[in-house]
Scaffold this motif. Structure first.
Motif, short mmCIF file in Angstrom:
data_model
loop_
_atom_site.label_atom_id
_atom_site.label_comp_id
_atom_site.label_asym_id
_atom_site.label_seq_id
_atom_site.Cartn_x
_atom_site.Cartn_y
_atom_site.Cartn_z
N GLY A 173 12.63 2.05 3.42
CA GLY A 173 12.54 2.99 2.31
C GLY A 173 12.73 2.39 0.94
O GLY A 173 12.54 3.06 -0.08
N GLN A 174 13.13 1.12 0.84
CA GLN A 174 13.35 0.50 -0.45
C GLN A 174 12.03 0.36 -1.21
O GLN A 174 11.06 -0.17 -0.69
CB GLN A 174 13.98 -0.89 -0.27
CG GLN A 174 14.32 -1.57 -1.60
CD GLN A 174 14.95 -2.93 -1.38
OE1 GLN A 174 14.89 -3.47 -0.28
NE2 GLN A 174 15.54 -3.49 -2.41
N PRO A 175 11.97 0.85 -2.46
CA PRO A 175 10.70 0.80 -3.20
C PRO A 175 10.35 -0.63 -3.62
O PRO A 175 11.23 -1.47 -3.82
CB PRO A 175 10.97 1.67 -4.44
CG PRO A 175 12.45 1.62 -4.61
CD PRO A 175 13.04 1.51 -3.23
N VAL A 176 9.07 -0.90 -3.75
CA VAL A 176 8.59 -2.20 -4.21
C VAL A 176 7.56 -1.99 -5.30
O VAL A 176 6.77 -1.04 -5.25
CB VAL A 176 7.96 -3.02 -3.05
CG1 VAL A 176 9.01 -3.40 -2.03
CG2 VAL A 176 6.83 -2.26 -2.37
N HIS A 177 7.58 -2.86 -6.30
CA HIS A 177 6.70 -2.72 -7.44
C HIS A 177 5.90 -3.97 -7.75
O HIS A 177 5.28 -4.04 -8.81
CB HIS A 177 7.52 -2.33 -8.69
CG HIS A 177 8.23 -1.04 -8.56
ND1 HIS A 177 9.51 -0.83 -9.06
CD2 HIS A 177 7.87 0.11 -7.94
CE1 HIS A 177 9.89 0.40 -8.78
NE2 HIS A 177 8.92 0.99 -8.10
N GLY A 178 5.92 -4.97 -6.87
CA GLY A 178 5.14 -6.15 -7.19
C GLY A 178 5.36 -7.32 -6.26
O GLY A 178 6.03 -7.19 -5.23
N VAL A 179 4.82 -8.47 -6.66
CA VAL A 179 4.80 -9.66 -5.81
C VAL A 179 4.98 -10.91 -6.66
O VAL A 179 4.44 -11.01 -7.76
CB VAL A 179 3.45 -9.78 -5.06
CG1 VAL A 179 3.39 -11.06 -4.26
CG2 VAL A 179 3.23 -8.60 -4.16
N ILE A 180 5.73 -11.86 -6.12
CA ILE A 180 5.73 -13.23 -6.63
C ILE A 180 5.16 -14.10 -5.51
O ILE A 180 5.58 -13.98 -4.36
CB ILE A 180 7.15 -13.73 -6.98
CG1 ILE A 180 7.73 -12.92 -8.13
CG2 ILE A 180 7.11 -15.21 -7.36
CD1 ILE A 180 9.16 -13.30 -8.46
N VAL A 181 4.22 -14.96 -5.84
CA VAL A 181 3.57 -15.82 -4.85
C VAL A 181 3.90 -17.27 -5.17
O VAL A 181 3.75 -17.71 -6.32
CB VAL A 181 2.04 -15.61 -4.86
CG1 VAL A 181 1.38 -16.56 -3.87
CG2 VAL A 181 1.70 -14.18 -4.50
N LYS A 188 0.83 -1.21 0.00
CA LYS A 188 0.00 0.00 0.00
C LYS A 188 0.87 1.26 0.00
O LYS A 188 0.58 2.23 -0.70
CB LYS A 188 -0.90 -0.03 1.23
CG LYS A 188 -2.05 0.96 1.19
CD LYS A 188 -3.08 0.53 0.16
CE LYS A 188 -4.31 1.45 0.18
NZ LYS A 188 -5.21 1.16 1.30
N SER A 189 1.95 1.22 0.78
CA SER A 189 2.82 2.39 0.87
C SER A 189 3.79 2.48 -0.30
O SER A 189 4.29 3.56 -0.62
CB SER A 189 3.62 2.36 2.18
OG SER A 189 4.52 1.26 2.20
N GLY A 190 4.07 1.33 -0.96
CA GLY A 190 4.98 1.34 -2.10
C GLY A 190 6.44 1.21 -1.73
O GLY A 190 7.32 1.36 -2.58
#
Length: 494
Positions: free
Chosen positions: A81-89, A74-76
């Motif tokens: 502080g490291q940015p995140v852009h997605g998920v592997i499940v 939600k915060s990104g």
């Protein structure tokens, strides 16, 4: 996306066998699959989340890593502080098994444009309504399968109970490892204690005698008052068994006799049941307030839970205990118990600061939903019926124990009265709780809280009214660090 995207990697296990968890192969194999998937897609792994041995299907189970993942999405960015852009499940049926959790996950992932997602079959576009709908449909199917398994398990437990077969797990105190034959010395202590309870001796006196004699539990620990009471109140003592809180009975209403050796007679156990049942009911004050039988000395005792991960990926989840610490501002510390006491001993926080933060969020929540209904009549209308039934139960029990009435007459009649007494007691508790909520969850709750009009028991009751628990996540890095409220995860009641 052409750029290399940092990815939150979700490793969401539902169950891992003890051997697999011990040697680590299950975790390592899945980590290898995740790394290969990320490399193939050109994505970078930012973090791995693992909720090992925590069911995604149960509403009351708290999964700290899942909650932390949703918060980061939600915060990104990660907490550092490291940015995140997605998920592997790894396995989408382990990520969510309830529709509400799936919707929260999708909402968090798609909160910003351009997020990426992949499961074992490859990348998927969760911004597509069709893909999201298929995922939601999969959650529904998974939930149906879980319910089928739960029904089969319940039928199996019921069948074993009706055949008088002992339950699984550790041997009970008083019986040998086969759970059928008596352990003579332990059984003698239980028989003696049972007859002393019937004779009017207090549990405290019996407990002190056991401690002085060095009587230990099957886990080689000292007996506590609650554990002794449960052991004596267990119908196994006389050869009977309970299932879902009720005695297992045959078609005529007579309790089913188990295959194990009894320690006391059914009539003796029924006398014990009458002694303890007479003490049931909430601790209700004259104003209708329900309080603890023994109010702890600190606001959040039993409400705070340790969120530190164990070696196998599970969180500790032990209730934090409070202890005096004069060297701290505020003078006390909430700390996870030691390993010998069922915790990990690895989490400790300044008690005054946690109390201050949790008090503020609880008051804000209570103010949001301040009661708008008028206070109903404080009196409960079932008191007369409850007292009459309890008196009638005592008389019929005495007649049965004196062989004045038969089993065939006593058990069916007593069963009916037990069921009604249980209903009345539950209704009495609900009525008292309604009174408490209506009286205390009002617009001026903050003023009464801060002015000292509410005692600690009332404050704890209001806190439990708002919260299931508060997960205390680890600080990390060692040493003392500034208080960080982001490491406290409230689990609100609906």
């Amino acid at each position: 996306m052409n750029e290399v995207a940092p990815v939150i990697l979700v490793v969401s296990y539902a169950r891992i066998s003890a051997d697999t968890a011990r040697d680590g192969h299950g975790v390592e194999d899945q980590h290898k699959v995740n790394a290969e998937t990320a490399a193939r897609l050109g994505w970078t792994i930012a973090h791995r989340y693992t909720d090992n041995d925590l069911s995604a299907a149960k509403a009351r189970v708290v999964r700290p890593d899942f909650e932390a993942m949703v918060k980061a999405l939600k915060s990104g960015h990660m907490p550092d502080g490291q940015p995140v852009h997605g998920v592997i499940v790894v396995a989408d049926d382990r990520l969510t098994r309830r529709a509400g959790d799936y919707e929260r996950f999708v909402d968090a992932l798609t909160y910003d444009e351009g997020r990426v997602y992949a499961d074992a079959k490859g990348p998927k576009n969760l911004y597509s309504e069709d893909v999201e709908s298929m995922g939601l449909f999969g959650v529904v199917i998974s939930k149906m399968e879980v319910r089928k398994m739960q029904r089969r398990a319940r039928r199996s437990h019921r069948s074993r109970a009706e055949r008088g077969i002992p339950v699984g797990g550790k041997r009970p105190f008083g019986w040998k490892a086969d759970k059928l034959a008596l352990e003579p010395e332990e059984a003698a202590w239980l028989a003696k204690a049972a007859r002393e309870v019937i004779g009017g001796k207090s549990l405290h006196s019996i407990l002190r005698e056991w401690q002085e004699a060095g009587v230990r539990t099957i886990n080689d620990k000292e007996w506590a008052s609650r554990s002794l009471k449960l052991a004596l109140w267990n119908p196994r003592l006389c050869g009977w068994r309970k299932h879902n809180g009720e005695l297992v009975r045959d078609a005529n209403g007579i309790p089913v006799v188990g295959l194990w050796e009894p320690i006391v007679t059914p009539k003796e156990w029924m006398a014990i049941d009458a002694v303890f049942s007479a003490r049931l009911g909430p601790n209700i004050k004259a104003d209708g307030t329900v309080t603890d039988y023994r109010t702890p000395s600190y606001l959040l005792t039993g409400i705070l839970r340790c969120g530190k991960p164990r070696g196998d990926g599970q969180i500790c989840n032990a209730p934090l205990r409070a202890s005096a610490r004069p060297d701290l501002s505020g003078g006390y510390l909430y700390q996870c118990p030691s390993k010998e006491m069922g915790g990990c001993g690895g989490t400790g926080r300044n008690g005054a600061k946690i109390d201050e933060f949790v008090t503020e969020v609880v008051l804000a929540k209570l103010e949001e939903r301040a009661a708008k209904t008028t206070l109903e009549d404080a009196s409960w209308g079932g008191e007369g019926e409850l007292n009459h039934l309890m008196s009638k139960q005592r008389k019929i029990l005495q007649a049965w124990q004196a062989d004045q009435i038969s089993d065939e007459l006593f058990f069916p009649e007593n069963q009916k009265m037990e069921a009604r007494v249980k209903e009345l007691r539950a209704d009495r508790t609900r009525h008292a709780l309604r009174q408490q909520r209506a009286a205390e969850v009002t617009g001026d709750v903050r003023e009464r809280w801060n002015s000292g009009q509410l005692d600690l028991a009332q404050k704890r009751a209001l806190t439990r009214e708002a919260l299931h628990a508060v997960i205390v996540l680890p600080v990390g890095g060692g040493g003392r660090r500034p208080f960080n409220p982001d490491l406290l995860v409230p689990k609100w009641r609906d």
